[in-house]
Design a protein around this motif. Sequence first.
Motif, PDB file in Angstrom:
ATOM      1  N   UNK A   1       5.431  -2.232  20.052  1.00 15.21           N
ATOM      2  CA  UNK A   1       5.148  -1.429  21.253  1.00 15.21           C
ATOM      3  C   UNK A   1       6.429  -1.298  22.076  1.00 15.21           C
ATOM      4  N   UNK A   2       6.653  -0.101  22.584  1.00  9.24           N
ATOM      5  CA  UNK A   2       7.771   0.169  23.492  1.00  9.24           C
ATOM      6  C   UNK A   2       7.207   0.670  24.814  1.00  9.24           C
ATOM      7  N   UNK A   3       7.677   0.094  25.912  1.00 11.20           N
ATOM      8  CA  UNK A   3       7.274   0.508  27.256  1.00 11.20           C
ATOM      9  C   UNK A   3       8.497   1.051  27.994  1.00 11.20           C
ATOM     10  N   UNK A   4       8.334   2.193  28.621  1.00 14.95           N
ATOM     11  CA  UNK A   4       9.370   2.761  29.487  1.00 14.95           C
ATOM     12  C   UNK A   4       8.866   2.814  30.919  1.00 14.95           C
ATOM     13  N   UNK A   5       9.718   2.473  31.877  1.00 13.15           N
ATOM     14  CA  UNK A   5       9.326   2.436  33.285  1.00 13.15           C
ATOM     15  C   UNK A   5      10.306   3.257  34.112  1.00 13.15           C
ATOM     16  N   UNK A   6       9.758   4.031  35.044  1.00 15.15           N
ATOM     17  CA  UNK A   6      10.547   4.682  36.095  1.00 15.15           C
ATOM     18  C   UNK A   6      10.082   4.091  37.420  1.00 15.15           C
TER      19      UNK A   6
ATOM     20  N   UNK B   1      -5.848  -0.040  21.746  1.00 19.75           N
ATOM     21  CA  UNK B   1      -4.794   0.906  22.095  1.00 19.75           C
ATOM     22  C   UNK B   1      -3.793   0.402  23.108  1.00 19.75           C
ATOM     23  N   UNK B   2      -3.263   1.355  23.899  1.00 17.01           N
ATOM     24  CA  UNK B   2      -2.262   1.018  24.914  1.00 17.01           C
ATOM     25  C   UNK B   2      -2.583   1.625  26.274  1.00 17.01           C
ATOM     26  N   UNK B   3      -3.699   2.355  26.374  1.00 19.39           N
ATOM     27  CA  UNK B   3      -4.035   2.992  27.655  1.00 19.39           C
ATOM     28  C   UNK B   3      -4.111   1.977  28.786  1.00 19.39           C
ATOM     29  N   UNK B   4      -4.748   0.838  28.502  1.00 17.27           N
ATOM     30  CA  UNK B   4      -4.923  -0.159  29.558  1.00 17.27           C
ATOM     31  C   UNK B   4      -3.589  -0.725  30.033  1.00 17.27           C
ATOM     32  N   UNK B   5      -2.615  -0.831  29.115  1.00 18.55           N
ATOM     33  CA  UNK B   5      -1.286  -1.296  29.509  1.00 18.55           C
ATOM     34  C   UNK B   5      -0.646  -0.295  30.462  1.00 18.55           C
ATOM     35  N   UNK B   6      -0.714   0.988  30.097  1.00 17.48           N
ATOM     36  CA  UNK B   6      -0.148   2.016  30.969  1.00 17.48           C
ATOM     37  C   UNK B   6      -0.798   2.038  32.334  1.00 17.48           C
ATOM     38  N   UNK B   7      -2.129   1.971  32.362  1.00 21.56           N
ATOM     39  CA  UNK B   7      -2.849   2.008  33.643  1.00 21.56           C
ATOM     40  C   UNK B   7      -2.542   0.768  34.481  1.00 21.56           C
ATOM     41  N   UNK B   8      -2.431  -0.390  33.822  1.00 15.80           N
ATOM     42  CA  UNK B   8      -2.127  -1.626  34.544  1.00 15.80           C
ATOM     43  C   UNK B   8      -0.726  -1.591  35.138  1.00 15.80           C
ATOM     44  N   UNK B   9       0.219  -1.032  34.422  1.00 17.40           N
ATOM     45  CA  UNK B   9       1.589  -0.971  34.934  1.00 17.40           C
ATOM     46  C   UNK B   9       1.734   0.038  36.072  1.00 17.40           C
ATOM     47  N   UNK B  10       0.805   0.996  36.149  1.00 17.83           N
ATOM     48  CA  UNK B  10       0.791   1.934  37.275  1.00 17.83           C
ATOM     49  C   UNK B  10      -0.010   1.405  38.445  1.00 17.83           C
ATOM     50  N   UNK B  11      -1.023   0.598  38.164  1.00 19.92           N
ATOM     51  CA  UNK B  11      -1.906   0.047  39.189  1.00 19.92           C
ATOM     52  C   UNK B  11      -2.216  -1.387  38.806  1.00 19.92           C
ATOM     53  N   UNK B  12      -1.577  -2.343  39.472  1.00 22.37           N
ATOM     54  CA  UNK B  12      -1.694  -3.746  39.073  1.00 22.37           C
ATOM     55  C   UNK B  12      -3.124  -4.266  39.191  1.00 22.37           C
ATOM     56  N   UNK B  13      -3.976  -3.539  39.932  1.00 20.01           N
ATOM     57  CA  UNK B  13      -5.382  -3.944  40.044  1.00 20.01           C
ATOM     58  C   UNK B  13      -6.220  -3.474  38.851  1.00 20.01           C
ATOM     59  N   UNK B  14      -5.662  -2.594  38.040  1.00 17.47           N
ATOM     60  CA  UNK B  14      -6.380  -2.112  36.861  1.00 17.47           C
ATOM     61  C   UNK B  14      -6.268  -3.176  35.767  1.00 17.47           C
ATOM     62  N   UNK B  15      -7.385  -3.678  35.248  1.00 21.28           N
ATOM     63  CA  UNK B  15      -7.334  -4.821  34.326  1.00 21.28           C
ATOM     64  C   UNK B  15      -6.842  -4.447  32.944  1.00 21.28           C
ATOM     65  N   UNK B  16      -6.287  -5.432  32.264  1.00 25.41           N
ATOM     66  CA  UNK B  16      -5.934  -5.281  30.862  1.00 25.41           C
ATOM     67  C   UNK B  16      -7.177  -5.524  30.009  1.00 25.41           C
ATOM     68  N   UNK B  17      -7.254  -4.842  28.890  1.00 27.25           N
ATOM     69  CA  UNK B  17      -8.412  -4.975  28.007  1.00 27.25           C
ATOM     70  C   UNK B  17      -8.331  -6.258  27.203  1.00 27.25           C
ATOM     71  N   UNK B  18      -9.479  -6.743  26.798  1.00 24.62           N
ATOM     72  CA  UNK B  18      -9.547  -7.910  25.937  1.00 24.62           C
ATOM     73  C   UNK B  18      -9.621  -7.463  24.487  1.00 24.62           C
ATOM     74  N   UNK B  19      -9.187  -8.319  23.607  1.00 27.01           N
ATOM     75  CA  UNK B  19      -9.272  -8.021  22.177  1.00 27.01           C
ATOM     76  C   UNK B  19     -10.732  -7.904  21.760  1.00 27.01           C
ATOM     77  N   UNK B  20     -11.032  -7.095  20.763  1.00 27.13           N
ATOM     78  CA  UNK B  20     -12.418  -6.948  20.309  1.00 27.13           C
ATOM     79  C   UNK B  20     -13.025  -8.282  19.873  1.00 27.13           C
ATOM     80  N   UNK B  21     -14.335  -8.386  20.038  1.00 33.84           N
ATOM     81  CA  UNK B  21     -15.056  -9.582  19.604  1.00 33.84           C
ATOM     82  C   UNK B  21     -14.952  -9.720  18.082  1.00 33.84           C
ATOM     83  N   UNK B  22     -14.702 -10.928  17.610  1.00 31.13           N
ATOM     84  CA  UNK B  22     -14.655 -11.176  16.170  1.00 31.13           C
ATOM     85  C   UNK B  22     -16.075 -11.259  15.630  1.00 31.13           C
ATOM     86  N   UNK B  23     -16.401 -10.362  14.709  1.00 37.98           N
ATOM     87  CA  UNK B  23     -17.760 -10.283  14.182  1.00 37.98           C
ATOM     88  C   UNK B  23     -17.825 -10.839  12.759  1.00 37.98           C
ATOM     89  N   UNK B  24     -18.978 -11.359  12.380  1.00 42.94           N
ATOM     90  CA  UNK B  24     -19.155 -11.987  11.078  1.00 42.94           C
ATOM     91  C   UNK B  24     -20.114 -11.149  10.241  1.00 42.94           C
TER      92      UNK B  24
END
Length: 451
Positions: A36-41, A337-360
Amino acid sequence: MTLGTTAQAAPLSATDDEILEILAARIDAQKQSVGIVVGIIDAEGKRVVAHGRLEKDDARPPDGNTVFEIGSVTKVFTALALADTVERGGVQLDTPVSQLLPESVVLRQATDGKPITLKHLATHMSGLPRLPGNLVPADDNDPYADYGVAKLYAFLSSHQPTRPPGGEHEYSNLGYGLLGHLLALQSGQSYEALVSERITVPLGMADTAITALPEWQGRRATGHDAGLEPTSDWDLGALQGAGALRSTANDLLIFLQAAMGKKPSTLAPAFSAMLRNRQPLGDGTAEQALGWVISGQGDRQIVWHNGGTGGYRSFVGFRPSTGVGVVVLSNTSTEIGVDDIGEHLLDRESPLAHAPVQRIAITVDPATYDAYLGTFRLAPGFDLTVFRDGNRLFAQATGQGPIELFAEAEHRFFAKSVDAQMTFKVGAGARAASLTLHQNGQDSLAPRVSD
Protein backbone atom coordinates in the motif's frame (compact mmCIF):
# COMPACT_ATOMS: atom_id res chain seq x y z
CA MET A 1 -4.15 34.48 37.58
CA THR A 2 -5.50 30.94 37.44
CA LEU A 3 -3.55 27.86 36.51
CA GLY A 4 -4.92 25.24 34.14
CA THR A 5 -4.32 23.23 31.01
CA THR A 6 -5.22 24.08 27.44
CA ALA A 7 -6.62 21.26 25.34
CA GLN A 8 -4.47 20.55 22.33
CA ALA A 9 -6.32 20.14 19.06
CA ALA A 10 -5.51 16.97 17.16
CA PRO A 11 -3.16 17.60 14.22
CA LEU A 12 -4.87 17.93 10.87
CA SER A 13 -2.99 15.00 9.35
CA ALA A 14 -1.34 11.86 10.67
CA THR A 15 2.40 11.54 11.11
CA ASP A 16 4.44 9.17 8.95
CA ASP A 17 4.84 6.81 11.92
CA GLU A 18 1.06 6.75 12.49
CA ILE A 19 0.45 5.96 8.83
CA LEU A 20 3.09 3.22 8.85
CA GLU A 21 1.41 1.67 11.87
CA ILE A 22 -1.92 1.57 10.00
CA LEU A 23 -0.31 0.05 6.90
CA ALA A 24 1.61 -2.56 8.88
CA ALA A 25 -1.60 -3.62 10.61
CA ARG A 26 -3.47 -3.87 7.31
CA ILE A 27 -0.70 -5.78 5.49
CA ASP A 28 1.24 -7.76 8.10
CA ALA A 29 -1.42 -8.51 10.70
CA GLN A 30 -4.76 -8.46 8.85
CA LYS A 31 -3.32 -9.86 5.58
CA GLN A 32 -5.55 -7.53 3.57
CA SER A 33 -2.94 -6.32 1.09
CA VAL A 34 0.52 -7.04 -0.30
CA GLY A 35 1.58 -3.41 -0.70
CA ILE A 36 0.00 0.00 0.00
CA VAL A 37 1.16 3.52 -0.83
CA VAL A 38 -0.31 6.59 0.89
CA GLY A 39 0.12 10.15 -0.37
CA ILE A 40 -0.69 13.17 1.82
CA ILE A 41 -1.17 16.86 1.07
CA ASP A 42 -1.25 19.13 4.11
CA ALA A 43 0.13 22.43 5.37
CA GLU A 44 3.67 21.03 5.12
CA GLY A 45 3.33 20.12 1.45
CA LYS A 46 3.30 16.64 -0.12
CA ARG A 47 4.67 13.39 1.28
CA VAL A 48 4.41 9.67 0.61
CA VAL A 49 4.41 6.75 3.05
CA ALA A 50 4.46 3.12 1.85
CA HIS A 51 4.70 -0.40 3.21
CA GLY A 52 4.77 -3.92 1.81
CA ARG A 53 5.89 -5.38 -1.49
CA LEU A 54 5.51 -4.77 -5.22
CA GLU A 55 4.43 -8.40 -5.53
CA LYS A 56 3.89 -11.37 -3.27
CA ASP A 57 7.20 -12.88 -4.41
CA ASP A 58 9.03 -9.61 -5.04
CA ALA A 59 10.34 -8.00 -1.86
CA ARG A 60 11.00 -4.61 -3.46
CA PRO A 61 8.93 -1.97 -1.61
CA PRO A 62 6.38 0.23 -3.42
CA ASP A 63 6.82 4.00 -3.39
CA GLY A 64 5.32 7.19 -4.78
CA ASN A 65 6.36 6.25 -8.32
CA THR A 66 4.89 2.74 -8.27
CA VAL A 67 2.21 2.28 -10.95
CA PHE A 68 -1.19 0.88 -9.92
CA GLU A 69 -4.51 0.36 -11.67
CA ILE A 70 -6.80 3.02 -10.18
CA GLY A 71 -10.13 1.58 -11.32
CA SER A 72 -13.12 3.86 -10.85
CA VAL A 73 -11.01 6.83 -9.76
CA THR A 74 -10.82 7.09 -13.57
CA LYS A 75 -14.40 8.38 -13.44
CA VAL A 76 -13.19 11.64 -11.85
CA PHE A 77 -10.90 12.15 -14.88
CA THR A 78 -13.80 11.42 -17.22
CA ALA A 79 -16.01 13.93 -15.38
CA LEU A 80 -13.21 16.52 -15.51
CA ALA A 81 -12.87 15.95 -19.26
CA LEU A 82 -16.62 16.58 -19.57
CA ALA A 83 -16.46 19.77 -17.49
CA ASP A 84 -13.50 20.99 -19.55
CA THR A 85 -15.29 20.22 -22.82
CA VAL A 86 -18.26 22.25 -21.57
CA GLU A 87 -15.92 25.13 -20.68
CA ARG A 88 -14.51 25.00 -24.21
CA GLY A 89 -18.01 25.14 -25.70
CA GLY A 90 -17.85 21.69 -27.28
CA VAL A 91 -20.94 20.36 -25.49
CA GLN A 92 -23.36 21.32 -22.74
CA LEU A 93 -24.27 19.30 -19.69
CA ASP A 94 -27.79 18.97 -21.05
CA THR A 95 -26.60 17.79 -24.48
CA PRO A 96 -28.56 14.60 -25.28
CA VAL A 97 -26.43 11.48 -25.57
CA SER A 98 -28.14 10.61 -28.86
CA GLN A 99 -26.68 13.71 -30.52
CA LEU A 100 -23.14 12.38 -30.10
CA LEU A 101 -23.76 8.78 -31.14
CA PRO A 102 -23.69 7.54 -34.75
CA GLU A 103 -27.08 7.65 -36.47
CA SER A 104 -27.10 3.86 -36.57
CA VAL A 105 -27.40 3.76 -32.77
CA VAL A 106 -30.95 4.57 -31.70
CA LEU A 107 -31.43 5.06 -27.96
CA ARG A 108 -34.87 4.06 -26.78
CA GLN A 109 -36.53 6.35 -24.26
CA ALA A 110 -38.56 5.68 -21.16
CA THR A 111 -42.29 6.35 -21.27
CA ASP A 112 -41.92 10.04 -20.34
CA GLY A 113 -39.81 10.68 -23.46
CA LYS A 114 -36.98 12.53 -21.69
CA PRO A 115 -33.59 12.05 -23.37
CA ILE A 116 -30.51 10.91 -21.46
CA THR A 117 -28.05 13.81 -21.19
CA LEU A 118 -24.32 13.99 -20.50
CA LYS A 119 -25.05 15.28 -16.99
CA HIS A 120 -27.25 12.25 -16.34
CA LEU A 121 -24.28 10.02 -17.20
CA ALA A 122 -21.85 12.06 -15.08
CA THR A 123 -24.11 11.93 -11.99
CA HIS A 124 -25.28 8.29 -12.34
CA MET A 125 -28.84 9.45 -13.06
CA SER A 126 -29.18 8.06 -16.58
CA GLY A 127 -31.40 5.09 -15.74
CA LEU A 128 -28.87 2.83 -17.45
CA PRO A 129 -27.95 -0.31 -15.50
CA ARG A 130 -24.69 -0.79 -13.64
CA LEU A 131 -23.42 -3.06 -16.40
CA PRO A 132 -24.67 -3.88 -19.92
CA GLY A 133 -26.74 -7.02 -20.22
CA ASN A 134 -24.61 -8.36 -23.08
CA LEU A 135 -21.40 -8.33 -21.05
CA VAL A 136 -20.44 -12.02 -21.22
CA PRO A 137 -16.71 -12.23 -20.52
CA ALA A 138 -14.54 -14.63 -22.47
CA ASP A 139 -12.09 -14.44 -19.56
CA ASP A 140 -13.50 -13.92 -16.06
CA ASN A 141 -10.12 -12.65 -14.89
CA ASP A 142 -10.33 -9.80 -17.43
CA PRO A 143 -14.11 -9.32 -17.74
CA TYR A 144 -14.27 -6.21 -19.95
CA ALA A 145 -11.45 -7.03 -22.38
CA ASP A 146 -13.64 -8.31 -25.21
CA TYR A 147 -16.40 -5.74 -24.72
CA GLY A 148 -15.85 -3.62 -27.81
CA VAL A 149 -17.71 -0.70 -29.37
CA ALA A 150 -19.91 -3.02 -31.48
CA LYS A 151 -21.23 -4.73 -28.33
CA LEU A 152 -21.76 -1.37 -26.64
CA TYR A 153 -23.78 -0.06 -29.59
CA ALA A 154 -25.76 -3.31 -29.81
CA PHE A 155 -26.76 -3.04 -26.17
CA LEU A 156 -27.71 0.66 -26.40
CA SER A 157 -29.85 0.00 -29.47
CA SER A 158 -31.69 -2.92 -27.86
CA HIS A 159 -32.06 -1.66 -24.28
CA GLN A 160 -35.50 -0.50 -23.22
CA PRO A 161 -35.22 1.81 -20.16
CA THR A 162 -37.58 0.98 -17.34
CA ARG A 163 -37.33 4.40 -15.65
CA PRO A 164 -36.76 7.94 -16.87
CA PRO A 165 -33.37 9.66 -16.61
CA GLY A 166 -33.03 12.03 -13.68
CA GLY A 167 -35.42 10.07 -11.49
CA GLU A 168 -33.20 7.70 -9.55
CA HIS A 169 -29.50 7.44 -8.73
CA GLU A 170 -27.84 4.14 -9.71
CA TYR A 171 -24.07 3.81 -9.94
CA SER A 172 -23.33 2.80 -13.52
CA ASN A 173 -20.03 1.63 -14.98
CA LEU A 174 -21.88 1.41 -18.28
CA GLY A 175 -22.90 5.06 -18.03
CA TYR A 176 -19.38 6.29 -17.37
CA GLY A 177 -17.90 4.04 -20.02
CA LEU A 178 -20.39 5.53 -22.45
CA LEU A 179 -19.55 9.07 -21.28
CA GLY A 180 -15.85 8.54 -21.94
CA HIS A 181 -16.65 7.09 -25.36
CA LEU A 182 -18.88 10.04 -26.27
CA LEU A 183 -16.26 12.60 -25.22
CA ALA A 184 -13.71 10.76 -27.33
CA LEU A 185 -16.05 10.81 -30.33
CA GLN A 186 -16.69 14.54 -29.82
CA SER A 187 -12.97 15.29 -29.68
CA GLY A 188 -12.05 13.12 -32.66
CA GLN A 189 -9.45 11.15 -30.72
CA SER A 190 -9.21 8.18 -28.40
CA TYR A 191 -10.26 8.43 -24.76
CA GLU A 192 -6.64 7.98 -23.66
CA ALA A 193 -5.42 10.73 -26.02
CA LEU A 194 -8.19 13.04 -24.78
CA VAL A 195 -7.22 12.56 -21.13
CA SER A 196 -3.57 13.08 -22.01
CA GLU A 197 -4.13 16.27 -24.02
CA ARG A 198 -6.69 17.89 -21.69
CA ILE A 199 -5.57 16.68 -18.24
CA THR A 200 -2.35 14.79 -17.66
CA VAL A 201 -0.02 16.80 -19.92
CA PRO A 202 -1.27 20.23 -18.72
CA LEU A 203 -0.95 19.10 -15.08
CA GLY A 204 2.43 17.45 -15.57
CA MET A 205 1.22 13.93 -14.71
CA ALA A 206 3.78 11.89 -16.64
CA ASP A 207 2.84 8.51 -15.16
CA THR A 208 -0.93 8.46 -15.74
CA ALA A 209 -2.08 6.51 -18.80
CA ILE A 210 -3.89 3.39 -19.97
CA THR A 211 -1.28 1.93 -22.30
CA ALA A 212 1.89 0.80 -20.49
CA LEU A 213 4.71 3.32 -20.84
CA PRO A 214 8.35 2.23 -21.38
CA GLU A 215 9.40 4.25 -18.33
CA TRP A 216 7.13 2.12 -16.14
CA GLN A 217 9.58 -0.77 -16.50
CA GLY A 218 10.35 -2.07 -13.02
CA ARG A 219 7.84 0.29 -11.37
CA ARG A 220 4.55 -1.52 -11.93
CA ALA A 221 2.88 -3.16 -8.97
CA THR A 222 1.43 -6.61 -9.56
CA GLY A 223 -2.24 -6.95 -8.68
CA HIS A 224 -3.40 -9.63 -6.24
CA ASP A 225 -6.77 -11.18 -5.50
CA ALA A 226 -8.30 -11.42 -2.03
CA GLY A 227 -6.32 -14.60 -1.40
CA LEU A 228 -3.11 -12.57 -1.93
CA GLU A 229 -2.36 -14.44 -5.16
CA PRO A 230 -1.13 -12.56 -8.26
CA THR A 231 -3.84 -11.86 -10.80
CA SER A 232 -4.05 -10.32 -14.26
CA ASP A 233 -4.59 -6.64 -14.98
CA TRP A 234 -7.81 -5.44 -16.59
CA ASP A 235 -8.49 -4.08 -20.07
CA LEU A 236 -11.71 -2.03 -20.08
CA GLY A 237 -12.50 -2.40 -23.78
CA ALA A 238 -15.08 0.18 -24.91
CA LEU A 239 -15.77 1.25 -21.30
CA GLN A 240 -12.40 2.90 -20.61
CA GLY A 241 -13.97 6.02 -19.11
CA ALA A 242 -15.30 3.89 -16.25
CA GLY A 243 -12.00 2.60 -14.91
CA ALA A 244 -9.08 2.06 -17.28
CA LEU A 245 -6.39 4.47 -16.03
CA ARG A 246 -3.17 3.53 -14.29
CA SER A 247 -1.29 6.03 -12.16
CA THR A 248 1.03 6.63 -9.21
CA ALA A 249 0.59 8.26 -5.82
CA ASN A 250 2.86 11.12 -6.89
CA ASP A 251 0.78 11.80 -10.01
CA LEU A 252 -2.50 11.62 -8.12
CA LEU A 253 -1.16 14.09 -5.54
CA ILE A 254 -0.60 16.52 -8.41
CA PHE A 255 -4.19 15.92 -9.54
CA LEU A 256 -5.47 16.51 -6.00
CA GLN A 257 -3.47 19.73 -5.67
CA ALA A 258 -5.19 21.05 -8.78
CA ALA A 259 -8.62 19.85 -7.63
CA MET A 260 -8.11 21.58 -4.26
CA GLY A 261 -6.93 24.84 -5.83
CA LYS A 262 -3.42 24.42 -4.44
CA LYS A 263 -1.89 24.19 -7.91
CA PRO A 264 -2.60 26.86 -10.58
CA SER A 265 -4.08 25.25 -13.64
CA THR A 266 -6.01 26.08 -16.79
CA LEU A 267 -8.40 23.37 -15.58
CA ALA A 268 -9.45 25.41 -12.51
CA PRO A 269 -12.83 26.44 -14.01
CA ALA A 270 -13.59 22.81 -14.89
CA PHE A 271 -12.63 21.60 -11.41
CA SER A 272 -14.96 24.20 -9.90
CA ALA A 273 -17.80 23.21 -12.22
CA MET A 274 -17.48 19.58 -11.09
CA LEU A 275 -18.35 20.55 -7.51
CA ARG A 276 -21.03 23.12 -8.41
CA ASN A 277 -23.17 20.54 -10.14
CA ARG A 278 -24.40 18.26 -7.35
CA GLN A 279 -27.52 16.57 -6.07
CA PRO A 280 -28.48 14.88 -2.78
CA LEU A 281 -28.16 11.14 -2.35
CA GLY A 282 -30.18 8.86 -0.12
CA ASP A 283 -30.89 10.41 3.27
CA GLY A 284 -29.24 13.70 2.39
CA THR A 285 -25.91 13.05 4.16
CA ALA A 286 -24.11 12.69 0.82
CA GLU A 287 -24.19 14.35 -2.59
CA GLN A 288 -23.24 13.27 -6.09
CA ALA A 289 -21.23 15.87 -7.98
CA LEU A 290 -19.76 15.44 -11.45
CA GLY A 291 -17.54 12.46 -10.78
CA TRP A 292 -16.88 13.21 -7.11
CA VAL A 293 -18.91 11.95 -4.17
CA ILE A 294 -19.35 14.50 -1.35
CA SER A 295 -20.12 13.09 2.09
CA GLY A 296 -20.33 14.40 5.64
CA GLN A 297 -21.61 17.68 7.00
CA GLY A 298 -20.04 21.06 7.83
CA ASP A 299 -16.30 21.06 8.36
CA ARG A 300 -16.26 17.24 8.30
CA GLN A 301 -17.33 17.16 4.67
CA ILE A 302 -15.01 15.24 2.34
CA VAL A 303 -14.83 15.03 -1.46
CA TRP A 304 -13.74 11.63 -2.71
CA HIS A 305 -13.89 8.67 -5.07
CA ASN A 306 -12.69 5.11 -4.76
CA GLY A 307 -11.84 2.38 -7.22
CA GLY A 308 -11.27 -1.33 -7.54
CA THR A 309 -10.30 -3.83 -10.23
CA GLY A 310 -9.48 -7.52 -10.03
CA GLY A 311 -6.15 -6.87 -8.31
CA TYR A 312 -6.16 -3.29 -6.97
CA ARG A 313 -8.02 -0.87 -4.69
CA SER A 314 -7.74 2.92 -4.67
CA PHE A 315 -9.01 6.01 -2.84
CA VAL A 316 -8.55 9.70 -3.65
CA GLY A 317 -10.12 12.50 -1.61
CA PHE A 318 -9.76 15.80 0.18
CA ARG A 319 -11.33 17.73 3.03
CA PRO A 320 -12.02 21.36 2.09
CA SER A 321 -12.14 22.64 5.70
CA THR A 322 -8.62 21.44 6.54
CA GLY A 323 -6.91 21.56 3.17
CA VAL A 324 -5.78 17.96 3.60
CA GLY A 325 -5.78 15.59 0.63
CA VAL A 326 -5.15 11.84 0.60
CA VAL A 327 -4.29 9.17 -1.97
CA VAL A 328 -4.28 5.47 -1.01
CA LEU A 329 -3.30 2.76 -3.50
CA SER A 330 -3.22 -0.99 -2.83
CA ASN A 331 -2.02 -3.79 -5.09
CA THR A 332 -4.62 -6.17 -3.66
CA SER A 333 -8.38 -6.39 -4.16
CA THR A 334 -9.78 -7.30 -0.74
CA GLU A 335 -13.18 -6.53 0.70
CA ILE A 336 -11.75 -4.38 3.49
CA GLY A 337 -9.94 -2.34 0.83
CA VAL A 338 -8.41 1.06 1.55
CA ASP A 339 -11.42 3.40 1.70
CA ASP A 340 -11.41 3.41 5.49
CA ILE A 341 -7.73 4.37 5.55
CA GLY A 342 -8.38 7.32 3.25
CA GLU A 343 -11.41 8.47 5.24
CA HIS A 344 -9.54 8.10 8.54
CA LEU A 345 -6.60 10.15 7.31
CA LEU A 346 -9.01 12.91 6.25
CA ASP A 347 -11.12 12.70 9.42
CA ARG A 348 -9.40 11.22 12.47
CA GLU A 349 -12.82 10.48 14.00
CA SER A 350 -13.68 8.15 11.12
CA PRO A 351 -12.84 4.61 12.33
CA LEU A 352 -10.59 2.11 10.64
CA ALA A 353 -12.23 -1.13 9.55
CA HIS A 354 -11.58 -4.44 11.22
CA ALA A 355 -10.40 -7.51 9.37
CA PRO A 356 -13.17 -9.89 8.28
CA VAL A 357 -14.30 -12.55 10.75
CA GLN A 358 -12.49 -15.86 10.26
CA ARG A 359 -15.13 -18.40 9.26
CA ILE A 360 -14.95 -22.20 9.45
CA ALA A 361 -16.25 -24.38 6.64
CA ILE A 362 -18.29 -27.47 7.45
CA THR A 363 -18.61 -30.64 5.39
CA VAL A 364 -21.89 -31.12 3.53
CA ASP A 365 -23.14 -33.52 0.88
CA PRO A 366 -22.43 -31.86 -2.51
CA ALA A 367 -25.76 -33.25 -3.75
CA THR A 368 -27.47 -30.61 -1.61
CA TYR A 369 -25.91 -27.90 -3.77
CA ASP A 370 -28.54 -28.49 -6.46
CA ALA A 371 -31.10 -26.65 -4.32
CA TYR A 372 -29.07 -23.45 -4.63
CA LEU A 373 -28.41 -23.40 -8.36
CA GLY A 374 -29.84 -20.60 -10.49
CA THR A 375 -29.69 -16.90 -11.21
CA PHE A 376 -30.69 -14.39 -8.53
CA ARG A 377 -31.29 -10.68 -9.22
CA LEU A 378 -29.65 -8.17 -6.86
CA ALA A 379 -30.51 -5.12 -8.98
CA PRO A 380 -31.60 -4.36 -12.55
CA GLY A 381 -28.81 -5.61 -14.79
CA PHE A 382 -26.87 -7.09 -11.87
CA ASP A 383 -27.34 -10.81 -11.15
CA LEU A 384 -25.69 -13.52 -9.08
CA THR A 385 -25.47 -16.89 -10.82
CA VAL A 386 -24.88 -19.87 -8.53
CA PHE A 387 -23.51 -23.00 -10.20
CA ARG A 388 -21.73 -26.27 -9.49
CA ASP A 389 -18.39 -27.43 -10.80
CA GLY A 390 -18.17 -31.04 -9.72
CA ASN A 391 -18.34 -31.10 -5.93
CA ARG A 392 -17.68 -27.37 -5.57
CA LEU A 393 -20.21 -24.51 -5.45
CA PHE A 394 -19.58 -21.10 -7.03
CA ALA A 395 -21.31 -17.73 -7.38
CA GLN A 396 -20.62 -15.25 -10.14
CA ALA A 397 -21.87 -11.66 -10.27
CA THR A 398 -22.53 -9.91 -13.57
CA GLY A 399 -19.24 -8.73 -15.07
CA GLN A 400 -17.12 -10.39 -12.37
CA GLY A 401 -15.21 -13.62 -11.96
CA PRO A 402 -16.58 -16.64 -10.07
CA ILE A 403 -15.97 -17.05 -6.34
CA GLU A 404 -16.14 -20.37 -4.51
CA LEU A 405 -18.71 -20.78 -1.73
CA PHE A 406 -18.17 -22.79 1.44
CA ALA A 407 -20.89 -24.03 3.78
CA GLU A 408 -20.86 -22.74 7.36
CA ALA A 409 -24.43 -23.76 8.35
CA GLU A 410 -27.56 -25.15 6.74
CA HIS A 411 -28.39 -22.99 3.69
CA ARG A 412 -25.65 -20.47 4.65
CA PHE A 413 -22.40 -20.11 2.74
CA PHE A 414 -19.40 -17.80 2.77
CA ALA A 415 -16.62 -16.79 0.39
CA LYS A 416 -12.97 -16.85 1.35
CA SER A 417 -11.85 -14.46 -1.40
CA VAL A 418 -14.19 -11.62 -0.32
CA ASP A 419 -15.96 -10.78 2.94
CA ALA A 420 -19.38 -11.91 1.79
CA GLN A 421 -21.93 -14.50 2.89
CA MET A 422 -25.13 -15.85 1.35
CA THR A 423 -28.20 -17.32 2.99
CA PHE A 424 -30.60 -19.26 0.74
CA LYS A 425 -34.34 -19.53 1.36
CA VAL A 426 -35.21 -23.12 0.52
CA GLY A 427 -38.57 -24.81 0.84
CA ALA A 428 -39.01 -28.55 1.31
CA GLY A 429 -37.88 -30.43 -1.78
CA ALA A 430 -37.51 -27.27 -3.84
CA ARG A 431 -34.83 -25.00 -5.17
CA ALA A 432 -34.07 -21.77 -3.35
CA ALA A 433 -36.66 -19.09 -4.08
CA SER A 434 -34.20 -16.34 -3.13
CA LEU A 435 -30.90 -15.63 -1.49
CA THR A 436 -29.73 -12.85 0.81
CA LEU A 437 -26.26 -11.44 0.25
CA HIS A 438 -24.59 -10.28 3.46
CA GLN A 439 -21.83 -7.80 2.56
CA ASN A 440 -20.54 -4.42 3.74
CA GLY A 441 -22.92 -4.49 6.70
CA GLN A 442 -25.95 -4.77 4.42
CA ASP A 443 -28.39 -7.58 3.68
CA SER A 444 -29.48 -7.58 0.03
CA LEU A 445 -32.37 -9.83 -0.99
CA ALA A 446 -32.07 -11.37 -4.45
CA PRO A 447 -35.05 -13.36 -5.81
CA ARG A 448 -34.48 -16.24 -8.23
CA VAL A 449 -35.12 -15.15 -11.81
CA SER A 450 -34.10 -18.30 -13.68
CA ASP A 451 -32.71 -21.81 -13.31
